[in-house]
Every structure is written in structure tokens, then in C-alpha cells.
Design a protein around this motif. Structure first.
Motif, PDB file in Angstrom:
ATOM      1  N   SER A 284       0.838  -1.190   0.000  1.00 27.58           N
ATOM      2  CA  SER A 284       0.000   0.000   0.000  1.00 27.58           C
ATOM      3  C   SER A 284       0.877   1.245   0.000  1.00 27.58           C
ATOM      4  O   SER A 284       1.783   1.372   0.826  1.00 27.58           O
TER       5      SER A 284
ATOM      6  N   ARG B 254      -2.884   3.413  -2.084  1.00 29.63           N
ATOM      7  CA  ARG B 254      -3.091   2.744  -3.363  1.00 29.63           C
ATOM      8  C   ARG B 254      -2.267   1.463  -3.395  1.00 29.63           C
ATOM      9  O   ARG B 254      -1.107   1.440  -3.007  1.00 29.63           O
ATOM     10  N   ARG B 255      -2.877   0.377  -3.854  1.00 30.49           N
ATOM     11  CA  ARG B 255      -2.186  -0.890  -3.918  1.00 30.49           C
ATOM     12  C   ARG B 255      -1.280  -0.926  -5.141  1.00 30.49           C
ATOM     13  O   ARG B 255      -1.712  -0.651  -6.259  1.00 30.49           O
TER      14      ARG B 255
END
Length: 226
Positions: free
Chosen positions: A111, A126-127
Motif C-alpha cells: 500500500s 493505493r495498492r
């Protein structure tokens, strides 16, 4: 809980079309259960390719499946269609100190917080996919204690772990009339584990590991150490 193994026929065109899209295969798996099963407790699945003519679907589920429709679409007509076993007896036998061979297909990600995220804010990161062998290996090893096991060292002194398959899969995800391209980085981990917390490992086996569970990731299976 139940563990199911179903052989698929890779020579059939309909099989190849089905397994080319994790979203379509996920829908086919869920069609084997009563409506609402997946919303009550997650259904995990994994597709193993072992050789040119061997394709096996594994499913862990809270109820016993019926895959008649999947057999018609992608199964073998001249072999046992699927085998389902009560998973509970195996899970209850797990104990600290045991060693097992394991297999896991996973989607290693990390992440990343947005650069404008405030300190202490609740904005989700955000991955980002991990794409190198080193990062993917560390991803699993760093999480293993929280999953109820450790990966012991082999004869070489390195963790008894291999990344036997690594792939990038792009497919279309359709939802509510919209379509977008999904890119999924998957890794198949094969190795040996030692149980450090049997209760936690039981939860790992039925709840899965990491993200992408709807796309065939997260299901870990164990086998006897020869």
C-alpha cells in the motif's frame, strides 16, 4: 468447511476460454453454491496447472458445492468429476511444531499512501504490485508469523521456498454495465512451513492470504512432508 478438488479438461476450447478470465471462472465457481453463500463467508479457489494435460481447480467453501454446470462447460466426461471432503478433521489436527509442504497462489502488493495524504488521515493507500522475486519473497516471509507459520531454512541455509510460477494476467472486469481492464500479478509459492500458531493457521487456510481472492488468489493448501 469443505475442500474440493475438480480436474478440468485443458483440451476443450470452452475450458481455455473460461480459465482465461479469472472473473468468469470466479462466477462459474460461485454458481456451484446457493445464492448468498459468498456473502456469508468467502469462497476461496485456486487453479493449478501441473503439466500440459493437468489442470485442477481447488475450492475451500463453507458449504458443499455442486459443480454439474462446470463439468458440462470445462470438465472431463470419463473421470471423477470432483471430490469434496469435510475440511474440519484436517484443520483440527494442526498443531504447533508440525511441518507441511504448502502451495499458495497470491497477489503480492503493498500500500502506497498518496503524496497529499495528511498525517493521521484515514485516506486509503493505493495498492501497488510487487514484481521482483526478492520483493515477492519478502512479502510472504514478512507476513508468515501473522499467518501462523514460519518457513524454515533448507540445506542451502535459505528459506525452503520457491516461486514456481509468476505471471501477469490482464482481463476485462465488467460491473453494472461498465468495463475496465484489470492487471493481476500472481505468484505461486511452493515450500515447507512449520506451524507456530495452529489457531491462526486454521484461519489462514479458510480465509485466505492477501488480496485478489475473487480472482483465484489467497488459497493455501497443505500436504504431508515426504
Amino acid at each position: 468447511m469443505f475442500l474440493t478438488k475438480m480436474p478440468l479438461n485443458p483440451q476443450r476450447r470452452s475450458t481455455r476460454e473460461l480459465v482465461s478470465s479469472p472473473q468468469r471462472l470466479h462466477a462459474a465457481v460461485l454458481a456451484g453454491f446457493l445464492p448468498g453463500t459468498a456473502s456469508q463467508e468467502r469462497v476461496l479457489w485456486r487453479l493449478d496447472t501441473d503439466g500440459r494435460h493437468e489442470l485442477n481447480l481447488y475450492v475451500v467453501s463453507p458449504s458443499r458445492p455442486s459443480f454439474d454446470a462446470l463439468v458440462e462447460q470445462a470438465g472431463w466426461s470419463a473421470s471423477p468429476v470432483w471430490r469434496t471432503a469435510d475440511y474440519a478433521p484436517f484443520l483440527t489436527r494442526l498443531a504447533q511444531g508440525q511441518r507441511w509442504v504448502f502451495r499458495l497462489t497470491a497477489n503480492p502488493v503493498r500500500s502506497v499512501r498518496p503524496p497529499d495524504a495528511s498525517i493521521g488521515g484515514r485516506q486509503r493507500g493505493r495498492r501497488v504490485a510487487l514484481v521482483t522475486v526478492e520483493d515477492q519473497t519478502e512479502w510472504l516471509l514478512s507476513r508468515s508469523s501473522g499467518l501462523g507459520f514460519l518457513v524454515p531454512s533448507g540445506e542451502s541455509g535459505q528459506p525452503n521456498l520457491s516461486l514456481s510460477s509468476r505471471s501477469r494476467n490482464r482481463f476485462q472486469r465488467r460491473s453494472d454495465g461498465d468495463s475496465r481492464t484489470v492487471t493481476l500479478e500472481t505468484v505461486r509459492f511452493d515450500g515447507v512451513l512449520e506451524v507456530t500458531d495452529a489457531d491462526v493457521l486454521r484461519q489462514t487456510l479458510v480465509r485466505g492470504v492477501g488480496s485478489g481472492k475473487g480472482y483465484g488468489c489467497g488459497l493455501m493448501t497443505l500436504a504431508s512432508l515426504q
